[in-house]
Motif scaffolding. Structure first.
Motif, PDB file in Angstrom:
ATOM      1  N   ILE A   1       0.845  -1.200   0.000  1.00  0.00           N
ATOM      2  CA  ILE A   1       0.000   0.000   0.000  1.00  0.00           C
ATOM      3  C   ILE A   1       0.880   1.249   0.000  1.00  0.00           C
ATOM      4  CG2 ILE A   1      -1.698   1.325   1.311  1.00  0.00           C
ATOM      5  CD1 ILE A   1      -2.788  -1.269   2.417  1.00  0.00           C
TER       6      ILE A   1
ATOM      7  N   VAL B   1      -0.037  -1.197  -5.596  1.00  0.00           N
ATOM      8  CA  VAL B   1      -1.363  -1.721  -5.906  1.00  0.00           C
ATOM      9  C   VAL B   1      -2.050  -0.772  -6.874  1.00  0.00           C
ATOM     10  CG1 VAL B   1      -3.597  -2.379  -4.974  1.00  0.00           C
ATOM     11  CG2 VAL B   1      -1.538  -2.683  -3.586  1.00  0.00           C
ATOM     12  N   GLN B   2      -2.388  -1.266  -8.046  1.00  0.00           N
ATOM     13  CA  GLN B   2      -3.236  -0.464  -8.930  1.00  0.00           C
ATOM     14  C   GLN B   2      -4.581  -1.181  -9.025  1.00  0.00           C
ATOM     15  OE1 GLN B   2      -1.406   1.040 -12.522  1.00  0.00           O
ATOM     16  NE2 GLN B   2       0.367   1.788 -11.437  1.00  0.00           N
ATOM     17  N   CYS B   3      -4.786  -1.971 -10.083  1.00  0.00           N
ATOM     18  CA  CYS B   3      -6.060  -2.700 -10.084  1.00  0.00           C
ATOM     19  C   CYS B   3      -6.070  -3.729  -8.973  1.00  0.00           C
ATOM     20  CB  CYS B   3      -6.329  -3.346 -11.448  1.00  0.00           C
ATOM     21  SG  CYS B   3      -5.580  -4.962 -11.688  1.00  0.00           S
TER      22      CYS B   3
ATOM     23  N   PHE C   1      -5.344  -6.901  -8.988  1.00  0.00           N
ATOM     24  CA  PHE C   1      -5.720  -8.285  -9.271  1.00  0.00           C
ATOM     25  C   PHE C   1      -4.540  -9.237  -9.071  1.00  0.00           C
ATOM     26  CE2 PHE C   1      -7.767 -11.800 -11.534  1.00  0.00           C
ATOM     27  CZ  PHE C   1      -9.079 -11.627 -11.139  1.00  0.00           C
TER      28      PHE C   1
ATOM     29  N   CYS D   1      -0.388  -3.821 -14.641  1.00  0.00           N
ATOM     30  CA  CYS D   1      -0.647  -2.388 -14.396  1.00  0.00           C
ATOM     31  C   CYS D   1       0.573  -1.582 -13.988  1.00  0.00           C
ATOM     32  CB  CYS D   1      -1.678  -2.213 -13.291  1.00  0.00           C
ATOM     33  SG  CYS D   1      -3.269  -2.978 -13.599  1.00  0.00           S
ATOM     34  N   THR D   2       1.411  -2.137 -13.123  1.00  0.00           N
ATOM     35  CA  THR D   2       2.346  -1.273 -12.392  1.00  0.00           C
ATOM     36  C   THR D   2       3.691  -1.080 -13.067  1.00  0.00           C
ATOM     37  OG1 THR D   2       3.311  -3.121 -11.191  1.00  0.00           O
ATOM     38  CG2 THR D   2       1.385  -2.060 -10.207  1.00  0.00           C
TER      39      THR D   2
ATOM     40  N   LYS E   1       7.178  -0.323  -8.609  1.00  0.00           N
ATOM     41  CA  LYS E   1       6.643  -0.079  -7.260  1.00  0.00           C
ATOM     42  C   LYS E   1       6.546  -1.385  -6.473  1.00  0.00           C
ATOM     43  CE  LYS E   1       5.594   4.358  -7.968  1.00  0.00           C
ATOM     44  NZ  LYS E   1       6.971   4.874  -7.988  1.00  0.00           N
TER      45      LYS E   1
ATOM     46  N   ARG F   1      -4.264   4.843  -1.756  1.00  0.00           N
ATOM     47  CA  ARG F   1      -5.528   4.419  -2.345  1.00  0.00           C
ATOM     48  C   ARG F   1      -6.551   4.072  -1.268  1.00  0.00           C
ATOM     49  NH1 ARG F   1      -5.008   2.455  -7.702  1.00  0.00           N
ATOM     50  NH2 ARG F   1      -7.183   1.889  -7.400  1.00  0.00           N
TER      51      ARG F   1
ATOM     52  N   GLY G   1      -6.885   0.323  -1.073  1.00  0.00           N
ATOM     53  CA  GLY G   1      -5.644  -0.437  -0.909  1.00  0.00           C
ATOM     54  C   GLY G   1      -5.755  -1.564   0.100  1.00  0.00           C
TER      55      GLY G   1
ATOM     56  N   LYS H   1      -7.683  -4.444  -1.112  1.00  0.00           N
ATOM     57  CA  LYS H   1      -6.994  -5.177  -2.170  1.00  0.00           C
ATOM     58  C   LYS H   1      -5.843  -6.029  -1.637  1.00  0.00           C
ATOM     59  CE  LYS H   1      -8.391  -2.442  -6.170  1.00  0.00           C
ATOM     60  NZ  LYS H   1      -8.051  -1.407  -7.177  1.00  0.00           N
TER      61      LYS H   1
ATOM     62  N   GLY I   1      -7.645  -9.321 -14.650  1.00  0.00           N
ATOM     63  CA  GLY I   1      -8.952  -9.810 -14.205  1.00  0.00           C
ATOM     64  C   GLY I   1      -9.842 -10.100 -15.395  1.00  0.00           C
TER      65      GLY I   1
ATOM     66  N   VAL J   1     -12.664  -4.035 -10.831  1.00  0.00           N
ATOM     67  CA  VAL J   1     -12.135  -4.196 -12.182  1.00  0.00           C
ATOM     68  C   VAL J   1     -10.642  -4.521 -12.108  1.00  0.00           C
ATOM     69  CG1 VAL J   1     -11.910  -3.147 -14.449  1.00  0.00           C
ATOM     70  CG2 VAL J   1     -13.767  -2.424 -12.933  1.00  0.00           C
ATOM     71  N   GLY J   2     -10.268  -5.608 -12.693  1.00  0.00           N
ATOM     72  CA  GLY J   2      -8.862  -6.018 -12.697  1.00  0.00           C
ATOM     73  C   GLY J   2      -8.144  -5.536 -13.938  1.00  0.00           C
ATOM     74  N   GLY J   3      -8.037  -4.219 -14.107  1.00  0.00           N
ATOM     75  CA  GLY J   3      -7.369  -3.657 -15.281  1.00  0.00           C
ATOM     76  C   GLY J   3      -8.302  -3.574 -16.472  1.00  0.00           C
TER      77      GLY J   3
ATOM     78  N   PHE K   1      -7.392  -1.037 -19.862  1.00  0.00           N
ATOM     79  CA  PHE K   1      -6.512  -0.636 -20.968  1.00  0.00           C
ATOM     80  C   PHE K   1      -7.229  -0.553 -22.310  1.00  0.00           C
ATOM     81  CE2 PHE K   1      -4.217  -3.565 -18.002  1.00  0.00           C
ATOM     82  CZ  PHE K   1      -3.644  -2.570 -17.236  1.00  0.00           C
TER      83      PHE K   1
ATOM     84  N   VAL L   1     -10.568   1.433 -12.716  1.00  0.00           N
ATOM     85  CA  VAL L   1     -10.050   0.192 -13.303  1.00  0.00           C
ATOM     86  C   VAL L   1      -8.642  -0.105 -12.785  1.00  0.00           C
ATOM     87  CG1 VAL L   1     -11.471   0.535 -15.363  1.00  0.00           C
ATOM     88  CG2 VAL L   1      -9.088   1.295 -15.378  1.00  0.00           C
ATOM     89  N   GLY L   2      -8.235   0.659 -11.798  1.00  0.00           N
ATOM     90  CA  GLY L   2      -6.889   0.493 -11.247  1.00  0.00           C
ATOM     91  C   GLY L   2      -6.075   1.767 -11.320  1.00  0.00           C
TER      92      GLY L   2
ATOM     93  N   GLY M   1       3.252   5.531 -11.103  1.00  0.00           N
ATOM     94  CA  GLY M   1       2.752   4.179 -11.363  1.00  0.00           C
ATOM     95  C   GLY M   1       2.136   4.066 -12.743  1.00  0.00           C
ATOM     96  N   GLN M   2       1.380   5.082 -13.150  1.00  0.00           N
ATOM     97  CA  GLN M   2       0.760   5.060 -14.470  1.00  0.00           C
ATOM     98  C   GLN M   2       1.831   5.118 -15.558  1.00  0.00           C
ATOM     99  OE1 GLN M   2      -2.624   4.949 -15.744  1.00  0.00           O
ATOM    100  NE2 GLN M   2      -2.616   3.925 -13.780  1.00  0.00           N
TER     101      GLN M   2
END
Ligand code: FES
Ligand code: FES
Lengths: 198, 805
Positions: free
Chosen positions: A132, A137-139, A141, A176-177, A181, B34, B37, B40, B219, B267-269, B271, B529-530, B703-704
């Motif tokens: 965290i 952590v993004q999505c 999953f 995603c990451t 991170k 988040r 977080g 998750k 996901g 939502v697991g991603g 894109f 979506v993340g 991160g993005q």
């Protein structure tokens, strides 16, 4: 068939399990533990990683019957598991020659019941908190599988190099990451762990 | 929506006074964590595949095994007779006259009707009490196909005797396309490229191929449909745009929109891969037919057929320059393969053409982009949306041109870099900062990573850590034949929906006092979506309303549309809507304060008032009252729409028009090591510099950027959906055969963030999610070319392209 096994420290039995069901399916759909994720069901992504008698495995590739009589730890039990490890061997690791959790220790461990959750029981394990804090952590999953794998790495090797981390987590995909991170998070958890040992 | 006014009552005691107003922590610009977080990391976050309902059934889709065929017959009898099976549905069971859906063109059948147009097209549905029962029953459905010739490329699509993928097209593009197997065509002509070419000292041209990339979100497509008592249905699903789904689902179900209630589940991603419908209609149909909740979860194999992919492309480019490196002209032709259904192809064509020149000043251009209908897998939105393919080609061209001119490739780019005020080929002026040269300067100025990091010197001399070499643990080299290369690239991406689209978002913000503390609730239909939109919405509310406690209401269709979580637009547009609604809430609170407490202090009437730290504060920092005192048990509740500046369509002949809202820029430097003997590539470092306008959450911004960079790296060296050119069948629908980068394939990604505010955007922010996906691919390719001296004109680069075997 019926499967008897221990999940997160508590004995469980699953009835009417069809022979082809995976451990992942039984955990998610029969035990009500959806924390382990199904992203490929091919053993390729690591999202479903759990510990089976202490060893990280892709639960999508384990037939439920193979878990008979064994100990399973999922992300839902990770915090308790980590706490128990601290209690059992505070500050041990590779250097001390006691890598990993012994089968014996894994079997002796009992989770606190989740219905009477104390504040302590609700607390996160160091690796969870680090994910965290580091923005790993993004999505999310991929997160449960990565946490289980990373926790095992830190148990076996408390101060991993970057190459060690990469090697240990190479079976876990994250889309995603970009992983940077995630590396940060494992380094952070390792550093914090070292702090507490000192 | 109205506040709920109550009789003004005077609070007990006079307001607290003279407390210095302090900025509320957790506002914009901070790396707050988040809100989702903890859920998750504990496994408690409810993703769409985790939904569960008492008495629920499992849905399964039967998909075509051939790419192009007439359906002669379907026999469902045996499947329906299977114990545990509750329903088997085909096209004939669709309840409404509307049988198709689509983002822009309604050309996609909910279930195949008479014909299948691509491998994996949904043909029938099964609901059963166990997922395996459903799968086995589906396998008992007998379908007879009469195979048709497949259209797989431009030549077969436009051949004189070509079969039409969609006969009798009636969409609005049919009037201007040269062939019915072309979805959309957009030329962009400005100046006189031929005349300018005559002035060039050097002309370079090249043909480039961009492979079909998959979003490969982790996901898989999944959701739960629950029939409701009023004959409608509740759908819990992972998507990018709830309201767009709703508009497409309801007509096919034959229900009014208010009887289809949608809630976003985890939502697991995404894109781009969740812009189109997947299992939504199917699960609802099965639930409505059986009267039971139905869950559908694709496995990875099915997921490869369940969503559209990135358009593969063939691009021909020509650039000219004078001796001193100034670009004279650019001509290009971009052919995108849209596959069997239109999806987002028209908009992808618009982007590919209008951004085809990249972040460079070229006055004389001749551009054409088209998207084909074919029997290949349908292609649509994916991060970078048409700009990615163009960037791959124009950046390769820049390096080629630099080599021909014997110039430094970064210098050549900087010399031609666009800046604020530059005219795009569409005639639109770039009216916000465009720091292209500066971004390149930054990545170039960064020290290079040390050479031969696999060598670790120790007391005895040196040892090799194979994990740091190309091939890694497969131990294929100890450094022999390993060469290093460095490459650069920069890209230009539009932000938000373009070409006149009414791109708005809605936010509902409520402020009330709970246990003596003011609490703000933000309710939007934004799909998280993340990307971290939920984090940013809370930050915006804290900043605008001066409260620390912000609750994010789950996204559903009970609030107005938020538009799509795509095109890097969500923080801009829904963030803008949250800001706008918060401002209205603030005004209401101040009005209430004036009404209730105005007599206690003159500043209520005279000063500029703010909300900070849970208090009403003057601009001089004097606290007049706490928000709790002002509101008491009143609540303020506002729902407002917010829009960015309008855009306009591109002229269909010339491509002229103010089509875009905002631009986003990123530059990369890639450092690679290549084992030239085996053709293996290891990316050592992939440094990025990006202008983000304003980093609302610096941690998420990084991160993005790192995530986007990695997807670009993936398509450079490993990611490609392979489609058999003879049968149009997908050959690698699995994570065993479709490779995405692991942590071992991904290098360190240092990020250098520039914050040059765009005055037109909320807080000056710039959409960030896509730009890094553009430039990382060509940077990696440039580095491999630099290392090997090879031309390498396609993605992904495979070992045989490097070894020549
Ligand atoms: S779901 Fe088990 S490895 Fe992917
Ligand atoms: S955070 Fe989305 S897959 Fe890793």
């Amino acid at each position: 068939m019926r499967v008897n096994f221990t999940v997160n420290g508590r004995p469980q039995e699953a009835d009417d399990v069809w022979e082809g069901e995976s451990l992942l399916y039984v955990l998610r759909e029969r035990m009500g533990l959806p924390g382990s994720k199904n992203a490929c069901e091919q053993g390729e992504c690591g999202s479903c990683t759990v510990r089976l008698d202490g060893v990280p495995v892709c639960s999508c590739l384990v037939a439920a019957g193979q878990a008979e009589g064994r100990e399973v730890v999922t992300v839902e039990g990770l915090a308790d598991y980590a706490r128990h490890r601290e209690d059992a061997h505070p500050g041990t690791g590779c250097a001390a020659g006691t890598c990993g959790t012994s089968l014996d220790a894994a079997q002796r461990w009992q989770a606190r019941p989740t219905d009477a959750r104390s504040a302590e029981a609700a607390a996160l394990s160091p690796i969870q908190q680090a994910f965290i804090d580091a923005g790993a952590v993004q999505c999310g999953f991929c997160t449960p599988g990565l946490l289980v794998a990373a926790d095992e790495l830190l148990e076996a090797c408390p101060s991993p190099s970057d190459q060690d981390i990469r090697e240990a987590l190479s079976g876990n995909l994250c889309r995603c990451t970009g992983y940077e991170k995630i590396l940060d998070a494992v380094r952070l958890a390792a550093a914090r762990q070292e702090e507490t040992v000192r | 929506m109205a506040q709920h006014p109550r009789a003004a009552s005077v609070p007990a005691g006079t307001p607290t006074k003279i407390t210095q107003g302090s900025k509320t922590p957790g506002g914009i610009g901070e790396s707050t964590l988040r809100p989702d977080g903890t859920l998750k990391v504990t496994g408690e976050f409810a993703y769409s595949s985790d939904m569960w309902h008492e008495d629920m059934l499992w849905g399964h889709t039967l998909r075509s095994t051939v790419a192009h065929a007439g359906i002669s017959s379907i026999d469902t009898g045996e499947a329906l007779a299977t114990p545990g099976v509750y329903a088997v549905l085909t096209y004939d069971d669709l309840p409404a006259p509307m049988k198709n859906y689509g983002l822009e063109i309604q050309d996609t059948p909910a279930l195949a009707h008479g014909k299948v147009r691509h491998h994996g097209e949904p043909v029938a549905l099964v609901a059963a009490d166990h997922p395996e029962t459903a799968r086995r029953a589906a396998a008992k459905i007998r379908i007879e196909y009469a195979e048709l010739p497949v259209i797989t490329d431009e030549a077969s699509a436009t051949a004189p005797d070509a079969v039409l993928v969609h006969e009798g097209r009636t969409d609005h593009h049919i009037g201007h396309v040269p062939h019915p197997n072309i979805v959309h065509r957009q030329p962009i002509v400005r100046g006189d490229a031929d005349a300018a070419a005559a002035r060039a000292d050097v002309i370079v041209s090249g043909d480039y191929v961009f492979g079909m990339q998959d979003q490969a979100f982790l996901g898989p497509e999944s959701g739960l449909a629950v029939p409701s008592e009023d004959g409608g249905v509740e759908l819990y699903v992972a998507t990018q745009w709830l309201h767009s789904d709703l508009r497409q689902i309801a007509p096919v179900l034959g229900l009014p929109e208010d009887k289809v209630r949608m809630t976003l589940s985890g939502v697991g991603g995404a894109f781009g891969g969740r812009e189109d419908l997947s299992m939504q209609i199917h699960a609802c149909l099965l639930a409505l037919r059986t009267g039971k909740p139905v869950k559908m979860v694709y496995n990875r194999f099915e997921s490869f057929f369940g969503h559209v992919h990135r358009h593969p492309a063939k691009l021909h480019y020509e650039h000219g320059a004078t001796k001193d490196g100034k670009l004279t002209h650019m001509k290009c032709r971009i052919v995108l393969d849209g596959g069997a259904y239109a999806s987002a192809s028209p908009a992808v064509v618009g982007n590919a053409s209008s951004l085809a020149v990249g972040p460079y000043v070229v006055e004389d251009v001749d551009i054409e982009a088209i998207a084909l209908y074919s029997n290949n897998p349908p292609c649509g939105a994916m991060r970078g949306f048409g700009a990615v393919q163009a960037c791959f080609a124009y950046e390769a061209q820049m390096d080629k041109l630099a080599a021909a001119l014997d110039m430094d490739p970064v210098e050549l780019r900087q010399l031609n870099a666009m800046e604020q005020g530059t005219l795009l080929p569409t005639g639109q002026r770039v009216d916000s900062p465009a720091p292209v040269a500066e971004l390149l300067r930054r990545v170039k100025a960064r020290p290079l990573p040390p050479e031969q990091q696999w060598l670790s010197a120790d007391a005895e001399g040196s040892s090799v850590d194979v994990r740091a070499l190309p091939g890694g643990l497969s131990n294929t080299t100890h450094g022999e034949g390993v060469v290093r290369g460095v490459g650069y690239a920069v890209g230009l991406k539009n932000v938000g929906f373009s070409e006149g689209f009414d791109d708005y978002s809605t936010a509902r913000v409520r402020m009330e006092v709970i246990n003596g503390e003011p609490v703000a609730t933000v309710h939007t239909a934004m799909a998280e979506v993340g990307q971290g939109g939920v984090t940013v919405h809370a930050q915006i509310a804290r900043t605008e309303l001066g409260v620390s406690q912000v609750t994010i209401h789950p996204a559903d269709t009970r609030v107005g549309s938020a538009g799509s979580t795509s095109a890097s637009r969500q923080t801009y547009v829904t963030g803008g809507a949250v800001k706008h609604s918060c401002e209205a809430v603030r005004e209401r609170i101040l009005e209430i304060g004036r009404r209730k407490l105005g007599t206690y202090h003159p500043a209520w009437a005279t000063a500029e008032l703010l909300l900070e730290g849970g208090k009403v504060v003057t601009d001089g920092g004097e606290a007049l009252a706490s928000v709790a005192e002002v509101l008491q048990d009143e609540a303020v509740d506002v729902e407002l729409e917010w829009r960015h500046r309008p855009t306009e369509a591109f002229d269909l002949r010339t491509g002229q028009g103010n089509g875009h809202v905002q631009y986003s820029f990123a530059a990369h430097r890639a450092v690679v090591e290549v084992d030239t003997e085996l053709g293996l590539v290891k990316v050592i470092e992939l440094a990025c510099a990006q202008d983000v306008g304003k980093a609302l959450n610096p941690l998420s911004v990084q991160g993005q950027i790192q995530g986007g960079t990695t997807q670009g790296l993936g398509v450079a060296v490993m990611e490609e959906i392979l489609v058999d050119p003879k049968t149009a069948k997908v050959r690698n629908p699995s994570f065993t055969d479709y490779l995405i980068p692991t942590i071992l394939d991904t290098p360190t990604i240092p990020v250098d963030v520039l914050e040059l505010a765009d005055d037109h955007a909320p807080y000056g922010l710039r959409g960030i999610g896509e730009a890094p996906t553009l430039s990382s691919t060509p940077a990696v390719l440039a580095a491999i070319r630099d290392a090997t001296g090879l031309e390498l004109n396609r993605t992904p680069v495979r070992p045989e392209h490097i070894t020549g075997s």
